[in-house]
Enzyme design. Structure first.
Site, PDB file in Angstrom:
ATOM      1  CG  HIS A  46      -2.024  -0.915   1.238  1.00 62.37           C
ATOM      2  ND1 HIS A  46      -3.185  -0.690   1.940  1.00 62.37           N
ATOM      3  CD2 HIS A  46      -2.207  -2.097   0.600  1.00 62.37           C
ATOM      4  CE1 HIS A  46      -4.034  -1.697   1.752  1.00 62.37           C
ATOM      5  NE2 HIS A  46      -3.454  -2.577   0.946  1.00 62.37           N
ATOM      6  CE  LYS A 203      -5.672  -9.417   1.470  1.00 61.90           C
ATOM      7  NZ  LYS A 203      -6.562  -9.812   0.381  1.00 61.90           N
ATOM      8  CG  ASP A 231      -7.835 -12.895   0.403  1.00 59.34           C
ATOM      9  OD1 ASP A 231      -7.542 -13.471  -0.660  1.00 59.34           O
ATOM     10  OD2 ASP A 231      -8.410 -11.784   0.437  1.00 59.34           O
ATOM     11  N   PRO A 232      -4.788 -15.203  -0.125  1.00 58.60           N
ATOM     12  CG  PRO A 232      -4.077 -17.123  -1.282  1.00 58.60           C
ATOM     13  CD  PRO A 232      -5.184 -16.610  -0.394  1.00 58.60           C
ATOM     14  CG  ASN A 233      -5.960 -10.736  -2.704  1.00 50.47           C
ATOM     15  OD1 ASN A 233      -5.515 -10.246  -1.671  1.00 50.47           O
ATOM     16  ND2 ASN A 233      -7.229 -10.606  -3.046  1.00 50.47           N
ATOM     17  CG  ASN A 279     -12.368 -10.245  -2.528  1.00 45.34           C
ATOM     18  OD1 ASN A 279     -11.844 -10.903  -1.629  1.00 45.34           O
ATOM     19  ND2 ASN A 279     -11.661  -9.414  -3.281  1.00 45.34           N
ATOM     20  CG  HIS A 330     -13.994  -7.205  -0.767  1.00 43.94           C
ATOM     21  ND1 HIS A 330     -14.116  -6.026  -1.470  1.00 43.94           N
ATOM     22  CD2 HIS A 330     -12.677  -7.517  -0.794  1.00 43.94           C
ATOM     23  CE1 HIS A 330     -12.923  -5.657  -1.906  1.00 43.94           C
ATOM     24  NE2 HIS A 330     -12.036  -6.536  -1.509  1.00 43.94           N
ATOM     25  CG  ASN A 332     -10.170  -2.591  -1.711  1.00 45.04           C
ATOM     26  OD1 ASN A 332      -9.040  -2.919  -1.364  1.00 45.04           O
ATOM     27  ND2 ASN A 332     -10.663  -2.909  -2.885  1.00 45.04           N
TER      28      ASN A 332
HETATM   29  O1  GKR Z   1      -5.998  -3.948   0.939  1.00 48.40           O
HETATM   30  O2  GKR Z   1      -4.310  -4.944   0.009  1.00 48.40           O
HETATM   31  C1  GKR Z   1      -5.481  -4.895   0.316  1.00 48.40           C
HETATM   32  C2  GKR Z   1      -6.389  -6.039  -0.028  1.00 48.40           C
HETATM   33  O3  GKR Z   1      -5.671  -7.041  -0.671  1.00 48.40           O
HETATM   34  C3  GKR Z   1      -7.530  -5.592  -0.874  1.00 48.40           C
HETATM   35  O4  GKR Z   1      -7.063  -4.860  -1.971  1.00 48.40           O
HETATM   36  C4  GKR Z   1      -8.411  -6.719  -1.327  1.00 48.40           C
HETATM   37  O5  GKR Z   1      -9.334  -6.258  -2.264  1.00 48.40           O
HETATM   38  O6  GKR Z   1      -9.136  -6.903   0.956  1.00 48.40           O
HETATM   39  C5  GKR Z   1      -9.278  -7.333  -0.291  1.00 48.40           C
HETATM   40  C6  GKR Z   1      -9.519  -8.819  -0.426  1.00 48.40           C
HETATM   41  O7  GKR Z   1     -10.122  -9.382   0.438  1.00 48.40           O
HETATM   42  O8  GKR Z   1      -9.130  -9.408  -1.428  1.00 48.40           O
HETATM   43 MG    MG Z   2     -10.175 -11.242  -0.673  1.00 45.65          MG
END
Ligand code: GKR
Ligand code: MG
Length: 433
Positions: A46, A203, A231-233, A279, A330, A332
């Site tokens: 960030h 995260k 949550d590893p996106n 999400n 979800h 942000n």
């Molecule tokens: O704030 O870095 C972040 C999160 O990774 C966010 O951008 C995600 O959209 O919180 C979110 C998620 O659950 O994927």
């Molecule tokens: Mg997520």
């Protein structure tokens, strides 16, 4: 005699004035920037400032409604188009509002962006509807099925500070570093002590999966009774995701977006013991059919900014119930207008099955609303009494954050570009492991 003639006449006059005066006469769109710690994720880190937008909608009779959404130059352009399209419309005509915004926006825009633009105005319209009727937004959505909305502790790997850059001194924060399991447990302890959260989300997607599993195990050791999520996106391949799922069996209440796409998620879900949540691969109504066919996810994280406002988010809850899917929410980086809206819709959605996500502990001290209404007690936020959203804009703060936006000359969020300022070889290619 006199009284009885005066009263009906006055009542008629008020009714007529209300219909006319609830038309939208003015919309103000204010881009803002607020501070953010160096939180790490699968695509970088960030930046020191988050770009967001506050929307103020005014009606002929002087009522004000608030909305909030993510920023970026293209979003600001689309909001301006949307605002032009709905001038003169009654705040009660939100179905027509959606149609007019959709017609006015560039046809090439994604349904996701359209939903986000409409959502900002829909929330403001519902806020005004509430002020006009003396009702809260949750009452307008069907009334509350819970008085308090539970949230989870949202943990991030993070640097101790934003390093010095281009002559700007380093920016430290009160949370300190969290780059290993001990740091993550320390962060969790502090967040839970301050806010009372009763579930935990980490995260991930930052370190190789084995390291993140260690952090989950450390959290389990420190908090034996709290549900955990990771949550590893989409940082992992299908094979890696299956392996992580097997290693975290019995540890996670759900695994969120381990791998990209509905097909990949379906393959992981077929062997994972825990539910998969998303999400990322189900973010609009047209994704649901295929996802159900493939059994890709078992939990959807709603978000009124993504799903086209509060009423559609409530509808998402009904669809989840229909297909036996769980519902969470979800988040942000956001401020209090978004949090209030989220609390109202979560309170009015019977099928919400999990505590919601929020970035508020990271960003709430920057808020543009007056303090006192949105407080976390035992991990939950009490539904604001209203009317409307039940929150009031702090104009001085709004002006400060707008100035901060102008000075920063921000255009879009860029976690990857910011990371590359410190680690030039960094890439955001996913899946990474
Ligand atoms: O704030 O870095 C972040 C999160 O990774 C966010 O951008 C995600 O959209 O919180 C979110 C998620 O659950 O994927
Ligand atoms: Mg997520």
């Amino acid at each position: 005699m006199k009284t009885s003639t005066i009263l009906p006449a006055a009542a008629t006059a008020t009714a007529t004035a209300t219909a006319t005066d609830l038309k939208i006469t003015e919309i103000t769109i204010t881009p803002i920037a607020f501070s953010d710690p160096p939180l790490l994720n699968a695509v970088g880190v960030h930046e020191p400032l988050v770009h967001r937008v506050v929307i103020e909608v005014r009606t002929g009779n002087g009522l004000l409604g608030l909305g909030e959404c993510a920023g970026g130059q293209s979003r600001l352009d689309n909001l301006a188009v949307g605002a032009n399209a709905i001038k003169g419309l009654s705040v009660f005509d939100t179905s027509l509002m959606e149609q007019l915004i959709n017609e006015a926006l560039d046809p090439a825009l994604s349904s996701f962006e359209r939903a986000a633009v409409f959502s900002a105005f829909e929330v403001a319209a519902l806020d005004i509807q509430g002020h006009a009727t003396g009702r809260s937004v949750s009452e307008l959505l069907g009334g509350t099925v819970r008085d308090e909305v539970p949230f989870s502790a949202y943990l991030f790997y993070k640097w101790a500070e934003h390093p010095e850059l281009d002559g700007r001194p380093a920016i430290s924060d009160e949370w300190g570093e969290a780059m290993d399991p001990e740091g993550i447990v320390r962060q969790a302890r502090r967040m839970i002590a301050e806010y009372g959260f009763k579930s935990i989300k980490l995260k991930g997607g930052v370190f190789p999966p084995a390291q993140e599993i260690e952090a989950i195990r450390a959290l389990r050791g420190a908090f034996p009774d709290l549900p955990l999520r990771l949550d590893p996106n989409t940082a992992w391949t299908v094979e890696t995701s299956k392996w992580v799922a097997s290693q975290t069996e019995g540890l996670l209440e759900y695994l969120e977006d381990p791998t990209p796409g509905l097909e990949g998620m379906g393959q992981v879900a077929a062997s994972a013991a825990m539910p998969l949540a998303t999400n990322m691969c189900v973010v609009s109504f047209d994704h649901i059919k295929r996802s159900v066919e493939l059994d890709s996810v078992q939990v959807i994280l709603g978000d009124h900014h993504y799903w086209g406002g509060l009423r559609h988010t409530r509808e998402l809850g009904t669809i989840c119930q229909t297909f036996g899917l769980g519902l969470s929410m979800h988040s942000n980086s956001h401020l209090g207008i978004s949090l209030a809206a989220m609390v109202h819709v979560a309170a009015a959605t019977p099928s919400l099955t999990y505590a919601c996500d929020t970035h508020y502990p990271w960003n709430g001290h920057n808020d543009v609303i007056k303090p006192g209404v949105l407080r976390f007690v035992d991990g939950s936020v009490r539904v604001p009494a209203g009317p409307g959203l039940g929150v009031e804009l702090d104009r001085e703060r709004l002006a400060e954050l707008h100035l901060q936006y102008l000075e920063a000359k921000m255009t879009a969020r860029d976690d990857t570009g910011y990371m590359q300022r410190f680690v030039p070889e960094y890439t955001a290619d996913l899946p990474r492991w």
